[in-house]
Design an enzyme around this catalytic site. Structure first.
Site, PDB file in Angstrom:
ATOM      1  N   TYR A  96      80.384  74.487 103.436  1.00 53.33           N
ATOM      2  CA  TYR A  96      81.506  74.843 102.467  1.00 53.33           C
ATOM      3  C   TYR A  96      81.262  76.439 102.533  1.00 53.33           C
ATOM      4  O   TYR A  96      80.243  77.199 102.224  1.00 53.33           O
ATOM      5  CB  TYR A  96      80.897  74.293 101.277  1.00 53.33           C
ATOM      6  CG  TYR A  96      82.231  74.376 100.322  1.00 53.33           C
ATOM      7  CD1 TYR A  96      83.306  73.991 100.446  1.00 53.33           C
ATOM      8  CD2 TYR A  96      81.942  75.035  98.816  1.00 53.33           C
ATOM      9  CE1 TYR A  96      84.453  73.951  99.603  1.00 53.33           C
ATOM     10  CE2 TYR A  96      83.118  75.144  97.903  1.00 53.33           C
ATOM     11  CZ  TYR A  96      84.310  74.575  98.356  1.00 53.33           C
ATOM     12  OH  TYR A  96      85.270  74.625  97.429  1.00 53.33           O
ATOM     13  N   SER A 186      75.844  69.696 105.228  1.00 56.03           N
ATOM     14  CA  SER A 186      76.491  69.832 104.127  1.00 56.03           C
ATOM     15  C   SER A 186      77.928  69.465 103.858  1.00 56.03           C
ATOM     16  O   SER A 186      78.193  68.190 104.450  1.00 56.03           O
ATOM     17  CB  SER A 186      76.172  71.193 103.575  1.00 56.03           C
ATOM     18  OG  SER A 186      76.680  71.315 102.228  1.00 56.03           O
ATOM     19  N   ASP A 271      67.198  69.102  96.907  1.00 53.07           N
ATOM     20  CA  ASP A 271      68.364  69.528  97.344  1.00 53.07           C
ATOM     21  C   ASP A 271      69.165  69.121  95.870  1.00 53.07           C
ATOM     22  O   ASP A 271      69.384  68.284  95.379  1.00 53.07           O
ATOM     23  CB  ASP A 271      69.028  68.932  98.313  1.00 53.07           C
ATOM     24  CG  ASP A 271      70.228  69.380  98.634  1.00 53.07           C
ATOM     25  OD1 ASP A 271      70.793  70.212  97.979  1.00 53.07           O
ATOM     26  OD2 ASP A 271      70.920  69.247  99.838  1.00 53.07           O
ATOM     27  N   HIS A 300      68.282  72.590  99.846  1.00 52.38           N
ATOM     28  CA  HIS A 300      69.798  72.697 100.739  1.00 52.38           C
ATOM     29  C   HIS A 300      69.511  73.565 101.821  1.00 52.38           C
ATOM     30  O   HIS A 300      70.105  74.630 101.893  1.00 52.38           O
ATOM     31  CB  HIS A 300      70.880  72.951  99.685  1.00 52.38           C
ATOM     32  CG  HIS A 300      72.210  72.644 100.347  1.00 52.38           C
ATOM     33  ND1 HIS A 300      72.623  71.421 100.494  1.00 52.38           N
ATOM     34  CD2 HIS A 300      73.144  73.239 100.646  1.00 52.38           C
ATOM     35  CE1 HIS A 300      73.822  71.028 100.963  1.00 52.38           C
ATOM     36  NE2 HIS A 300      74.008  72.670 101.303  1.00 52.38           N
TER      37      HIS A 300
END
Length: 324
Positions: A96, A186, A271, A300
């Site tokens: 992202y 992700s 995460d 993460h």
């Protein structure tokens, strides 16, 4: 049984109920995919300069969901022989707010003899724009755009962009169309799972710390993109049910049974962006051949160890039992 083993058992037994009727979900996607099945990609490819003598790079654009031109790299080794066999292709999606970066980011795939089709996500950090109409306000970021109108929503657009990326990759010169893998972390992991669930050209999936899994849980707990949706609902609480229904069409919790190809998933137990409770909820519902890699002390992130695990997984899929 120690604490780590107990946590693993808890996650392995996590089976939340789907958030949408399976027949309704499949009917929606069958209609959406049929509508775009015959739409031309309007693909344009032109060579791009690179300082690396053993790499050839082309800048490719293709039309996404709403005719937004999506930018990608097609990367292969330089000067292949005329009688060379078609090679596996790795289709990659960024996390992202990221982008496809520079071609050398993917050199390790070329070292294995693969080709690469590296794709931007519309509107985010790369060259690709976004032609979706902005009919109403959004929370900072991208994912709340059109969130109450599924056919004009950002999620619908990026998912179909990813599906069409696989189609575009399959038409690149030198690509073996039967050996296309989708790879990402992700957001990129979530798009890889979605592309694998919706495009039958996908032969394998490596989804690291994937987003877009158990999205209703994510909007309650995540600190990243799904928190944008939480902030939108905070402003518009009367739209909660409508938004949850919208998200259910893109949630890998619901789409997991559609995956029919080998898949590797990784998860970091610390995460707070793509939490293990979301990833395992989707993973446990997958019926295809599958593997998961747990990292109890990772957040993460995708560490070097997991990057190699993904490589070895695809080597087993594409090249039999080759070992290193």
């Amino acid at each position: 049984m120690n604490t780590i083993e107990l946590r693993k058992k808890e996650l392995g037994n996590l089976y939340p109920e789907p958030t949408i009727n399976e027949q309704v979900l499949n009917r929606f996607w069958e209609e959406a995919l049929k509508a775009y099945g015959d739409k031309p990609l309007h693909m344009v490819s032109q060579p791009d300069a690179t300082p690396y003598p053993y790499m050839e790079v082309s800048k490719v654009t293709y039309h996404g969901y709403d005719d937004t031109p999506i930018h990608a790299w097609y990367i292969t080794r330089a000067k292949p022989s005329s009688d060379e066999k078609p090679r596996p292709c790795i289709v990659t999606f960024p996390g992202y707010s990221g982008d496809r970066g520079l071609p050398e980011r993917y050199a390790h795939w070329l070292m294995l003899g693969y080709t690469v089709f590296a794709v931007d996500v519309r509107g985010q950090g790369g060259e690709t724009g976004n032609l979706l109409p902005l009919d109403s306000g959004v929370v900072k970021g991208w994912v709340t755009q059109g969130i109450t109108d599924i056919r004009r929503s950002y999620y619908m657009a990026v998912v179909m962009d990813a599906v069409r990326a696989v189609d575009a990759a399959s038409q690149q010169p030198g690509v073996d169309p039967k050996k296309i893998a989708v790879v990402g972390g992700s957001q990129g992991g979530g798009l890889s799972l979605l592309a694998g669930a919706l495009n039958p050209k996908v032969a394998a999936i490596v989804a690291d710390i994937p987003n877009m899994c158990r999205m209703d849980y994510g909007i309650l707990h995540s600190v990243s993109s799904l928190n944008e949706i939480a902030q939108y609902i905070k402003r518009h609480p009367e739209q909660l049910d409508q938004i949850l229904e919208h998200l259910s069409y893109f949630d890998m919790l619901n789409l997991a049974p559609r995956i029919q190809v080998p898949v590797m998933v990784s998860v970091g137990w610390k995460d707070m962006v793509c939490m293990p409770e979301t990833i395992y909820a989707a993973y446990n519902r997958m019926k295809a051949a599958k593997e998961i890699r747990d990292y109890p002390f990772s957040g993460h992130e995708v560490n070097e160890y997991q990057k190699r695990e993904g490589v070895l997984f695809l080597e087993r899929i594409f090249n039999g039992n080759r070992t290193w």
